[in-house]
Design an enzyme around this catalytic site. Sequence first.
Site, PDB file in Angstrom:
ATOM      1  N   PRO A  40      26.331  17.293  67.868  1.00  0.00           N
ATOM      2  CG  PRO A  40      27.999  18.843  67.397  1.00  0.00           C
ATOM      3  CD  PRO A  40      26.554  18.551  67.137  1.00  0.00           C
TER       4      PRO A  40
ATOM      5  CG  ASP B 190      22.316   5.843  69.949  1.00  0.00           C
ATOM      6  OD1 ASP B 190      21.616   4.913  70.365  1.00  0.00           O
ATOM      7  OD2 ASP B 190      22.478   6.111  68.747  1.00  0.00           O
TER       8      ASP B 190
ATOM      9  CB  THR C 136      26.964  15.206  60.818  1.00  0.00           C
ATOM     10  OG1 THR C 136      27.618  13.953  60.988  1.00  0.00           O
ATOM     11  CG2 THR C 136      27.735  16.051  59.814  1.00  0.00           C
TER      12      THR C 136
ATOM     13  CG  MET D 218      32.519   4.911  64.743  1.00  0.00           C
ATOM     14  SD  MET D 218      31.196   3.821  64.225  1.00  0.00           S
ATOM     15  CE  MET D 218      30.633   4.605  62.728  1.00  0.00           C
TER      16      MET D 218
ATOM     17  CE  LYS E  86      22.830   2.233  67.405  1.00  0.00           C
ATOM     18  NZ  LYS E  86      23.817   2.079  66.339  1.00  0.00           N
TER      19      LYS E  86
HETATM   20  N1  SAH Z   1      25.329  10.182  63.630  1.00  0.00           N
HETATM   21  C1  SAH Z   1      26.566  10.652  64.197  1.00  0.00           C
HETATM   22  C2  SAH Z   1      27.683   9.671  64.006  1.00  0.00           C
HETATM   23  C3  SAH Z   1      27.511   8.415  64.783  1.00  0.00           C
HETATM   24  S1  SAH Z   1      28.864   7.313  64.576  1.00  0.00           S
HETATM   25  C4  SAH Z   1      26.896  12.010  63.587  1.00  0.00           C
HETATM   26  O1  SAH Z   1      26.256  12.429  62.619  1.00  0.00           O
HETATM   27  O2  SAH Z   1      27.801  12.680  64.087  1.00  0.00           O
HETATM   28  C5  SAH Z   1      29.826   7.669  65.997  1.00  0.00           C
HETATM   29  C6  SAH Z   1      31.070   8.426  65.634  1.00  0.00           C
HETATM   30  O3  SAH Z   1      30.766   9.774  65.399  1.00  0.00           O
HETATM   31  C7  SAH Z   1      32.113   8.481  66.718  1.00  0.00           C
HETATM   32  O4  SAH Z   1      32.910   7.301  66.726  1.00  0.00           O
HETATM   33  C8  SAH Z   1      32.928   9.682  66.316  1.00  0.00           C
HETATM   34  O5  SAH Z   1      33.806   9.380  65.255  1.00  0.00           O
HETATM   35  C9  SAH Z   1      31.851  10.586  65.754  1.00  0.00           C
HETATM   36  N2  SAH Z   1      31.378  11.568  66.749  1.00  0.00           N
HETATM   37  C10 SAH Z   1      30.170  11.663  67.324  1.00  0.00           C
HETATM   38  N3  SAH Z   1      30.100  12.718  68.156  1.00  0.00           N
HETATM   39  C11 SAH Z   1      31.302  13.319  68.106  1.00  0.00           C
HETATM   40  C12 SAH Z   1      31.867  14.471  68.726  1.00  0.00           C
HETATM   41  N4  SAH Z   1      31.163  15.226  69.589  1.00  0.00           N
HETATM   42  N5  SAH Z   1      33.133  14.799  68.418  1.00  0.00           N
HETATM   43  C13 SAH Z   1      33.856  14.060  67.558  1.00  0.00           C
HETATM   44  N6  SAH Z   1      33.374  12.973  66.947  1.00  0.00           N
HETATM   45  C14 SAH Z   1      32.117  12.598  67.208  1.00  0.00           C
END
Ligand code: SAH
Length: 463
Positions: free
Chosen positions: A223, A246, A329, A381, A268
Amino acid sequence: MQHFPIFVALAGRRVVLSGGGEAAIAKLRLLLKTEARITVFAPTPEAQIETWADDNRLRLVRRAMEPGDAACAVLFYAADEDAAEDARTTALARADGALTNIVDNLADSQFITPAIVDRDPVTVAIGTEGAAPVLARAIKADLEERLPTTLGTLARIGKSFRKMVEALPAGRRRRDFWADFYFNRGPRASGEDEISQTLDTLLAEHMAAGDKAGHVAFVGSGPGDPELLTLKARKALDTADVVIFDRLVSPEILELARREAVMVDAGKEGFGPSMSQDQINRLIVEHAGAGAQVVRLKSGDPTVFGRLDEEIDAVDAAGITWHIVPGITAASASVASIGQSLTKRGRNSSVRFLTGHDIKGFADHDWKVLARPGEVAAIYMGKRAARFIQGRLMMHGADPATPVTLVENASRADQRVLSSTLGRLSDDVAGAAMDGPALTLFGLAPRDAADVVSNMTNEQEFA
Ligand code: SAH
């Protein structure tokens, strides 16, 4: 950065030092490792300095400095350990055009000498701008321990071998050869002859080995906090030729990627201008097809809302090998930050990962099931879809008091937690003006505020 580190060529050049005591001796010990022409001005030098002068390692002038004494000097050290004398000699040296240093006087020095780890020709300079000499010494000790004492010899002999290694194609093949030499086979050889022998054998082996085929690693970067990167992800980044990343991959993590790797911003993002998925697929295939070790770096876990399958299909179609390195994630990092579990006995035995958005717009889900009490969902999202999600769930009878928590920039230094309810959700989200990525945790509130300290740095956490 107030001091910019550089390595000054001193062979055959003049360095002048004023002083004949302990401070002078300490500096001279370092300077004598170079090939500089050293002149020392000291009316009453310590015996050690006289010995060096007798051995012709430096020129000793037994008087105090006078105007013109530092003419043509590149560097000047004031080491008389007397503020007035140091100021006087420094002014003289500056007038002569030398760059000046006063021992133990950071403020009045034009340059400072770092702590040095010496594996000549490999030299590591450590500086803290005078802030923490203890830290510099600790880093020095740590490096001294880690760098084999033979490293200097390896580098010296390796350097004379560089021409021969041009027989290997530039780029990865050569880098692999040198990595093998410095970190694997070289340190095992003892003595210069054996080291040279090792270089010969190794080159023959690497010549015979031929080209490695390209490969794609789909790597989760977590994250954002670089400490949440897995060791496997770290390793993949260390050996990548090309990193295609990304927008959501944090700058701290990109810093860790190999310096020589080609960094490609695939930019992206859900909204606004970005590279199309087709372009990204093509890019991955192009690089791996040319023999590169490609890291496709995705935020969080690549298997969660990362359009991974489309990229795998493209790589498969091109007959290129691949593997996946999972990551943490955003949902895991977000619940961790509010001190909650994603599942809980007696509350929810399943948890849903939803996307607020799909290619067609706001994503539809089984709202009726979600509206039941105790349900938990991690919504990716979901920020822009807040009003839509709120409307659907209320329409299906969800309790407006159901807790909903948004975690913005989870795990990063600028993490923010917004604690809301379904009834207030869209108003709260609109009011919070979040620009970072945010995860919506439906059905979860931060654990008792007194117990959870969110937005905390690691240092604070373990202090
Ligand atoms: N593959 C990523 C998700 C990608 S979709 C994962 O597993 O986390 C992109 C979405 O992920 C963002 O719109 C948001 O909702 C979430 N996201 C990604 N990084 C984040 C973070 N550091 N804190 C909060 N939400 C995050």
